[in-house]
Design an enzyme around this catalytic site. Structure first.
Site, PDB file in Angstrom:
ATOM      1  N   HIS A 148       0.880  -1.173   0.000  1.00 46.42           N
ATOM      2  CA  HIS A 148       0.000   0.000   0.000  1.00 46.42           C
ATOM      3  C   HIS A 148       0.922   1.228   0.000  1.00 46.42           C
ATOM      4  O   HIS A 148       0.906   2.035   0.920  1.00 46.42           O
ATOM      5  CB  HIS A 148      -0.930  -0.037   1.205  1.00 46.42           C
ATOM      6  CG  HIS A 148      -2.144   0.843   1.090  1.00 46.42           C
ATOM      7  ND1 HIS A 148      -3.437   0.380   1.220  1.00 46.42           N
ATOM      8  CD2 HIS A 148      -2.262   2.179   0.870  1.00 46.42           C
ATOM      9  CE1 HIS A 148      -4.289   1.383   1.099  1.00 46.42           C
ATOM     10  NE2 HIS A 148      -3.602   2.502   0.881  1.00 46.42           N
ATOM     11  N   GLU A 193      -4.288  -0.369  -5.327  1.00 49.48           N
ATOM     12  CA  GLU A 193      -4.426   0.752  -6.263  1.00 49.48           C
ATOM     13  C   GLU A 193      -3.167   1.008  -7.086  1.00 49.48           C
ATOM     14  O   GLU A 193      -2.533   2.080  -6.954  1.00 49.48           O
ATOM     15  CB  GLU A 193      -4.835   2.021  -5.513  1.00 49.48           C
ATOM     16  CG  GLU A 193      -6.130   1.859  -4.728  1.00 49.48           C
ATOM     17  CD  GLU A 193      -6.598   3.147  -4.053  1.00 49.48           C
ATOM     18  OE1 GLU A 193      -5.859   4.137  -4.068  1.00 49.48           O
ATOM     19  OE2 GLU A 193      -7.727   3.153  -3.520  1.00 49.48           O
ATOM     20  N   TYR A 321     -14.720   5.817  -4.946  1.00 48.70           N
ATOM     21  CA  TYR A 321     -14.974   7.053  -4.203  1.00 48.70           C
ATOM     22  C   TYR A 321     -15.894   8.049  -4.907  1.00 48.70           C
ATOM     23  O   TYR A 321     -16.755   8.642  -4.281  1.00 48.70           O
ATOM     24  CB  TYR A 321     -13.644   7.738  -3.860  1.00 48.70           C
ATOM     25  CG  TYR A 321     -12.901   6.979  -2.769  1.00 48.70           C
ATOM     26  CD1 TYR A 321     -13.184   7.204  -1.425  1.00 48.70           C
ATOM     27  CD2 TYR A 321     -11.970   5.999  -3.086  1.00 48.70           C
ATOM     28  CE1 TYR A 321     -12.551   6.486  -0.418  1.00 48.70           C
ATOM     29  CE2 TYR A 321     -11.321   5.273  -2.092  1.00 48.70           C
ATOM     30  CZ  TYR A 321     -11.618   5.521  -0.752  1.00 48.70           C
ATOM     31  OH  TYR A 321     -11.000   4.795   0.228  1.00 48.70           O
ATOM     32  N   GLU A 377     -12.532  -0.672  -0.334  1.00 47.11           N
ATOM     33  CA  GLU A 377     -12.553   0.695   0.225  1.00 47.11           C
ATOM     34  C   GLU A 377     -13.738   1.453  -0.337  1.00 47.11           C
ATOM     35  O   GLU A 377     -13.998   1.408  -1.551  1.00 47.11           O
ATOM     36  CB  GLU A 377     -11.296   1.506  -0.160  1.00 47.11           C
ATOM     37  CG  GLU A 377     -10.053   1.159   0.584  1.00 47.11           C
ATOM     38  CD  GLU A 377      -8.863   2.022   0.164  1.00 47.11           C
ATOM     39  OE1 GLU A 377      -9.064   3.193  -0.259  1.00 47.11           O
ATOM     40  OE2 GLU A 377      -7.738   1.509   0.237  1.00 47.11           O
ATOM     41  N   TRP A 423     -13.667   2.715   4.285  1.00 50.53           N
ATOM     42  CA  TRP A 423     -12.418   3.458   4.472  1.00 50.53           C
ATOM     43  C   TRP A 423     -12.768   4.724   5.215  1.00 50.53           C
ATOM     44  O   TRP A 423     -13.504   5.539   4.668  1.00 50.53           O
ATOM     45  CB  TRP A 423     -11.755   3.818   3.129  1.00 50.53           C
ATOM     46  CG  TRP A 423     -10.435   4.509   3.392  1.00 50.53           C
ATOM     47  CD1 TRP A 423     -10.230   5.847   3.523  1.00 50.53           C
ATOM     48  CD2 TRP A 423      -9.176   3.864   3.616  1.00 50.53           C
ATOM     49  NE1 TRP A 423      -8.916   6.078   3.826  1.00 50.53           N
ATOM     50  CE2 TRP A 423      -8.245   4.885   3.884  1.00 50.53           C
ATOM     51  CE3 TRP A 423      -8.745   2.537   3.629  1.00 50.53           C
ATOM     52  CZ2 TRP A 423      -6.905   4.616   4.161  1.00 50.53           C
ATOM     53  CZ3 TRP A 423      -7.417   2.276   3.889  1.00 50.53           C
ATOM     54  CH2 TRP A 423      -6.509   3.326   4.155  1.00 50.53           C
TER      55      TRP A 423
HETATM   56  O1  IFM Z   1      -6.476   7.079   1.912  1.00 51.19           O
HETATM   57  C1  IFM Z   1      -6.588   6.537   0.650  1.00 51.19           C
HETATM   58  C2  IFM Z   1      -6.121   5.092   0.647  1.00 51.19           C
HETATM   59  O2  IFM Z   1      -4.813   4.973   1.100  1.00 51.19           O
HETATM   60  C3  IFM Z   1      -6.178   4.530  -0.745  1.00 51.19           C
HETATM   61  N1  IFM Z   1      -7.470   4.748  -1.332  1.00 51.19           N
HETATM   62  C4  IFM Z   1      -8.044   6.047  -1.253  1.00 51.19           C
HETATM   63  C5  IFM Z   1      -8.015   6.560   0.168  1.00 51.19           C
HETATM   64  C6  IFM Z   1      -8.639   7.954   0.242  1.00 51.19           C
HETATM   65  O3  IFM Z   1      -7.952   8.836  -0.577  1.00 51.19           O
END
Ligand code: IFM
Length: 471
Positions: A148, A193, A321, A377, A423
């Site tokens: 990560h 990601e 998101y 997430e 998340w």
């Molecule tokens: O905080 C990040 C995470 O580390 C990876 N995905 C998106 C989140 C929010 O930006």
């Protein structure tokens, strides 16, 4: 340690345990979310919460270097202390358990567990062993991400993800971790990601290591995906009982108008955000439209790489998101056209749950071998304040409720979705935005490290308790 975790289990705040908030946000009776085997958990990542960057033999990572570089991170914040989870992990696990969360997705810091010569660092390994064993004892399903974003700096010094060798070093790291931690991890994710690692890290420089060239981005992506492909058989051999997968962030792009040019722009947006990662994994090839967007950026691919990358997965992790509204840029690309009057989060991201449903149902049509999906997430940042011991993050409750409803709709449309991780468990270091953006369902006061359960966490806890009671 100051911690409010103990207040959660049986003493939910009156607003949530008795009142309208809970009723308003309870999923309808026919929602698939009531199914007991739909896993509901929370996610975090090593650099964002652990702190203790110089302890017990941890080596520097690219994020230590990047965040120490003036102007790279808001307010000059770094992950040096973060949520001090390295020292407070026991209380944090208690907090997670008291919320009734069934799953926990964490990541392992590569620079904590092996040195530059590949020699294991016992103290670092022991930290993860203790943590994962405790989670197992507590009955929490564990998802561990190997990467990560905290690449050891010594690997970046030799070219990082631009150097093919890094993919082989990653497979060595995956080997070590899966031998050491076999039996304590329910699901391994190789990468989190890769789009962010490749594009933000090497394409526009907003993330570590801060390089900016589209050719770097495509080559870094290729080596990241190769690293994933090399690691999967290693994980399978060492820890056969666990699931193996990868986590991709996906973006919805919608056209600003009905014009063919804007439709094409939206298509290219999704190629760049989604197909760039999913096509190699699930089709064994890069989408050619990517190179229309970025002419002349084809990565160097060696014989056999695409077969390695497209080895079957047990699951695909999806992080979602927001959506981006786009128009043609008049050349061969797209430009953002932010919509007016829409709901946004503290990040400025549009709240658009339909995008999650539409992408998931679209992937089912595009990829005939789409593996089972976990939403690894989903969540939002808000400028949360503690008042009289509470954090009234009602927008987050509404956000979670609407996105869970979108997941339910996708399941009903035939997509195999097995779980959802919000998340994040707690506020943490939000990369280039430092500590200003708060994504947690638990508030962290960074000056005292006090955790305060937000209303959203209470809502999740209440739902999980009710689901358990109904089972
Ligand atoms: O905080 C990040 C995470 O580390 C990876 N995905 C998106 C989140 C929010 O930006």
């Amino acid at each position: 340690m100051a911690n409010d975790a103990s207040v959660v289990s049986d003493t939910l705040s009156p607003a949530v345990s008795k009142g309208s908030l809970a009723d308003l946000f309870t999923p309808p009776a026919d929602s698939t979310l009531w199914r007991k085997n739909f896993l509901l958990g929370a996610a975090t990542a090593s650099y964002q919460i652990e702190g203790a960057v110089n302890e017990d033999g941890r080596l520097p990572s690219i994020w230590d270097t990047f965040s120490a570089t003036p102007g790279k991170v808001l307010a000059g914040d770094t992950g040096a202390v973060a949520c001090d989870h390295y020292h407070r992990w026991e209380a944090d696990v208690e907090m997670l358990v008291s919320l009734g969360l069934e799953g926990y997705r964490l990541s392992i810091a590569w620079p904590r567990v092996m040195d530059a010569a590949g020699v294991p660092n016992r103290k670092g390994l022991d930290f993860y062993k203790r943590l994962l064993n405790r989670l197992k004892e507590k009955g929490v399903t564990t998802f561990a991400t190997l990467y990560h974003w905290d690449l050891p700096q010594h690997l970046e010094d030799r070219g990082g993800w631009l150097n093919r060798e890094t993919a082989y070093r990653f497979a060595d790291y995956a080997d070590l971790m899966s031998r050491e931690l076999a039996g304590t991890v329910d699901a391994w994710a190789t990468l989190n990601e890769p789009w962010c690692s490749a594009y933000l890290g090497y394409g526009n420089g907003h993330h570590a290591p801060g390089l900016a060239d589209d050719r770097f981005a495509t080559q870094a992506m290729h080596h990241l995906l190769l690293a994933h492909g090399l690691a999967v058989p290693v994980l399978r051999a060492n820890d056969p009982a666990s699931q193996k997968g990868i986590v991709a962030n996906i973006g919805r792009g919608t056209p600003n108008s009905d014009s063919a040019a804007d439709q094409r722009a939206a298509h290219l947006f999704e190629v760049q955000h989604n197909a760039w990662i999913l096509d190699p994994l699930l089709k064994g090839s890069y989408p050619q439209d990517l190179f229309e967007l970025w002419p002349g950026t084809e990565p160097l691919v060696l014989d056999g790489d695409m077969q390695t990358i497209s080895a079957p997965l047990d699951f695909l992790g999806i992080n979602y998101y927001f959506r981006t509204n786009v128009a043609s840029d008049g050349a061969h690309g797209f430009r953002d056209v932010p919509l007016e009057g829409v709901e946004r989060t503290q990040m400025g991201w549009e709240v658009y749950p339909d995008g999650l449903r539409d992408l998931l149902t679209g992937f089912k049509k595009t990829y005939h071998n789409l593996p089972p999906i976990y939403i690894t997430e989903n969540g939002m940042a808000s400028d949360d304040q503690v008042t009289d011991g509470h954090v009234e993050d009602t927008q987050r409750i509404s956000f979670l409720k609407r996105h869970l409803a979108a997941v339910d709709q996708a399941i009903k449309a035939g997509v195999d979705i097995r779980g959802y991780f919000l998340w994040s468990l707690m506020d943490n270091f939000e990369w280039a935005f430092g500590y200003e953006r708060r994504f947690g369902v638990v508030h962290v006061d960074y000056s005292t490290q006090k955790r305060t359960i937000k209303r959203s966490a209470e809502w999740v806890a209440k739902f999980l308790k009710e689901r358990k009671a109904r089972a």
